[in-house]
Design an enzyme around this catalytic site. Structure first.
Site, mmCIF file in Angstrom:
data_model
loop_
_atom_site.group_PDB
_atom_site.id
_atom_site.type_symbol
_atom_site.label_atom_id
_atom_site.label_comp_id
_atom_site.label_asym_id
_atom_site.label_seq_id
_atom_site.Cartn_x
_atom_site.Cartn_y
_atom_site.Cartn_z
ATOM 1 N N SER A 119 0.835 -1.210 0.000
ATOM 2 C CA SER A 119 0.000 0.000 0.000
ATOM 3 C C SER A 119 0.864 1.251 0.000
ATOM 4 O O SER A 119 1.696 1.437 0.882
ATOM 5 C CB SER A 119 -0.888 0.036 1.250
ATOM 6 O OG SER A 119 -1.708 -1.091 1.293
ATOM 7 N N HIS A 152 -4.442 -3.801 -4.856
ATOM 8 C CA HIS A 152 -3.281 -4.628 -5.211
ATOM 9 C C HIS A 152 -3.494 -5.133 -6.649
ATOM 10 O O HIS A 152 -4.588 -5.547 -7.003
ATOM 11 C CB HIS A 152 -3.123 -5.800 -4.233
ATOM 12 C CG HIS A 152 -2.714 -5.386 -2.853
ATOM 13 N ND1 HIS A 152 -1.456 -5.582 -2.359
ATOM 14 C CD2 HIS A 152 -3.399 -4.757 -1.873
ATOM 15 C CE1 HIS A 152 -1.381 -5.110 -1.124
ATOM 16 N NE2 HIS A 152 -2.554 -4.600 -0.800
ATOM 17 N N ARG A 161 0.843 -9.899 -4.492
ATOM 18 C CA ARG A 161 1.171 -10.442 -3.173
ATOM 19 C C ARG A 161 -0.002 -11.261 -2.656
ATOM 20 O O ARG A 161 -1.144 -10.820 -2.701
ATOM 21 C CB ARG A 161 1.439 -9.259 -2.239
ATOM 22 C CG ARG A 161 1.825 -9.648 -0.841
ATOM 23 C CD ARG A 161 2.133 -8.403 -0.012
ATOM 24 N NE ARG A 161 3.520 -8.339 0.381
ATOM 25 C CZ ARG A 161 4.132 -7.219 0.751
ATOM 26 N NH1 ARG A 161 3.483 -6.077 0.753
ATOM 27 N NH2 ARG A 161 5.394 -7.252 1.116
ATOM 28 N N THR A 162 0.286 -12.464 -2.204
ATOM 29 C CA THR A 162 -0.732 -13.254 -1.498
ATOM 30 C C THR A 162 -0.481 -13.063 -0.015
ATOM 31 O O THR A 162 0.630 -13.284 0.471
ATOM 32 C CB THR A 162 -0.619 -14.738 -1.879
ATOM 33 O OG1 THR A 162 -0.928 -14.890 -3.271
ATOM 34 C CG2 THR A 162 -1.597 -15.593 -1.070
ATOM 35 N N HIS A 163 -1.498 -12.608 0.679
ATOM 36 C CA HIS A 163 -1.339 -12.378 2.121
ATOM 37 C C HIS A 163 -1.638 -13.657 2.906
ATOM 38 O O HIS A 163 -2.438 -14.487 2.472
ATOM 39 C CB HIS A 163 -2.277 -11.257 2.585
ATOM 40 C CG HIS A 163 -1.863 -9.903 2.098
ATOM 41 N ND1 HIS A 163 -2.208 -9.439 0.849
ATOM 42 C CD2 HIS A 163 -1.108 -8.928 2.673
ATOM 43 C CE1 HIS A 163 -1.691 -8.223 0.681
ATOM 44 N NE2 HIS A 163 -1.024 -7.895 1.767
ATOM 45 N N GLU A 181 -5.485 -4.976 14.631
ATOM 46 C CA GLU A 181 -5.174 -5.366 16.007
ATOM 47 C C GLU A 181 -6.139 -4.678 16.989
ATOM 48 O O GLU A 181 -6.683 -3.609 16.716
ATOM 49 C CB GLU A 181 -3.739 -4.956 16.360
ATOM 50 C CG GLU A 181 -2.683 -5.540 15.442
ATOM 51 C CD GLU A 181 -2.661 -4.933 14.046
ATOM 52 O OE1 GLU A 181 -3.050 -3.758 13.886
ATOM 53 O OE2 GLU A 181 -2.281 -5.665 13.110
ATOM 54 N N SER A 215 2.004 -8.463 6.509
ATOM 55 C CA SER A 215 2.786 -9.062 5.416
ATOM 56 C C SER A 215 4.262 -9.101 5.802
ATOM 57 O O SER A 215 4.619 -8.975 6.969
ATOM 58 C CB SER A 215 2.590 -8.247 4.129
ATOM 59 O OG SER A 215 3.183 -6.972 4.252
ATOM 60 N N ASN A 268 -1.293 4.781 9.006
ATOM 61 C CA ASN A 268 -2.201 5.176 10.093
ATOM 62 C C ASN A 268 -1.478 4.925 11.402
ATOM 63 O O ASN A 268 -0.512 4.165 11.444
ATOM 64 C CB ASN A 268 -3.483 4.325 10.044
ATOM 65 C CG ASN A 268 -3.178 2.835 10.121
ATOM 66 O OD1 ASN A 268 -2.779 2.225 9.127
ATOM 67 N ND2 ASN A 268 -3.325 2.262 11.291
#
Ligand code: HPA
Length: 269
Positions: free
Chosen positions: A36, A68, A89-91, A190, A209, A232
């Site tokens: 990002s 993405h 990208r595969t998370h 989180e 990631s 953020n």
């Protein structure tokens, strides 16, 4: 044999062969995964030679994450080297398993890349960080409880994020902060308690990631540099709720500056 049954190294070798055929570029020297906020760097670092849809390369899946891109892009750098931008990208949270998470890194290594640039958007835990700020990853804490390595593969991670490459980045931008990246499994953000915990155990930023990918890159013998964009302040540090839209927006605003940083960095890697 389906892709998921094939051993990861031969799947990566097959992907690298298809990439070479489709792009016409036999060997890539450096690879980048742009998270990002980092996407514009692909246009800044050199001339795009070829864009291969990831879904047409063995082992890749179209990205399920808005923002993405789902392509492998081959870029000719001004000095004649070739960069591979892994925009697929595969998370970990996609649930395809760790093999899928690190397939891009392994493909880059099989394509010849000796340097891996891993970037991401992250939540700031360190109270000195501000949204829009890039931070060099000095080290990580992997809280996913997963490893991309299989069997008794003991890999040293003492200098996982290369001190040499971090030094090169700080020469370009001396004020660049360095911090410890904590990978959580996601996809939920989180809780404030988890963010406090991440800070207490030594973390400066949190994300979903990079750590698992860095381990696989090291296993493949690559030299690694990691960069986070603080999109953020992490939950509980900022008072308002977190949203994916906010992360994307912060990324968009910071993009021109990050692209310039990566352009200058890639030239010296
Ligand atoms: N937490 C986890 N991942 C993230 C965040 C965050 O606050 N921001 C961007 N990616």
């Amino acid at each position: 044999m389906t892709a998921s049954e094939q051993d990861p190294q031969s799947l990566a070798a097959a992907a690298a062969r298809v990439l070479a055929e489709r792009s016409g570029v036999e060997r890539h020297d450096i690879a980048l995964t742009l998270g990002s906020g980092w996407g514009k760097a692909a246009d800044a670092i050199g001339e795009t030679v070829s864009v291969v849809p990831a879904a047409e390369v063995p082992g890749f899946h179209a990205s399920g994450v808005p923002g993405h891109s789902g392509t492998l892009r081959s870029i000719a750098l001004p000095d004649g080297r070739h960069a591979l931008v892994i925009g697929a990208r595969t998370h970990f949270y996609e649930g395809r398993g760790v093999r899928a998470v690190v397939h891009g890194v392994r493909t880059a290594a099989a394509a010849g890349a000796r340097t891996m640039v891993l970037t991401n958007g992250a939540g700031g835990v360190n109270p000195a960080y501000r949204p829009g700020q890039p931070v060099l990853i000095a080290d990580h804490i992997n809280l996913t409880a997963a490893s991309p390595l299989e069997g008794a593969t003991f890999v040293d991670l003492t200098d996982l994020y290369s001190a040499r490459l971090r030094g090169a980045a700080r020469e370009i931008e001396p004020a660049l902060a360095e911090g410890v990246y904590v990978q959580f499994p996601g996809p939920h953000y989180e809780t404030p308690a988890e963010v406090r915990y991440a800070g207490i155990i030594g973390g400066d930023m949190v994300g979903m990631s990079t750590a698992i990918e860095a381990i696989a890159a090291r296993e493949a013998g690559m030299e690694i540099i990691g960069l986070s964009l603080i999109t953020n302040l992490a939950a509980g540090i900022q008072e308002t709720p977190l949203s994916h839209a906010e992360v994307i927006e912060a990324g968009r605003e910071a993009e021109p500056r990050l692209a310039e940083l990566l352009r200058r960095l890639v030239a010296v890697l």
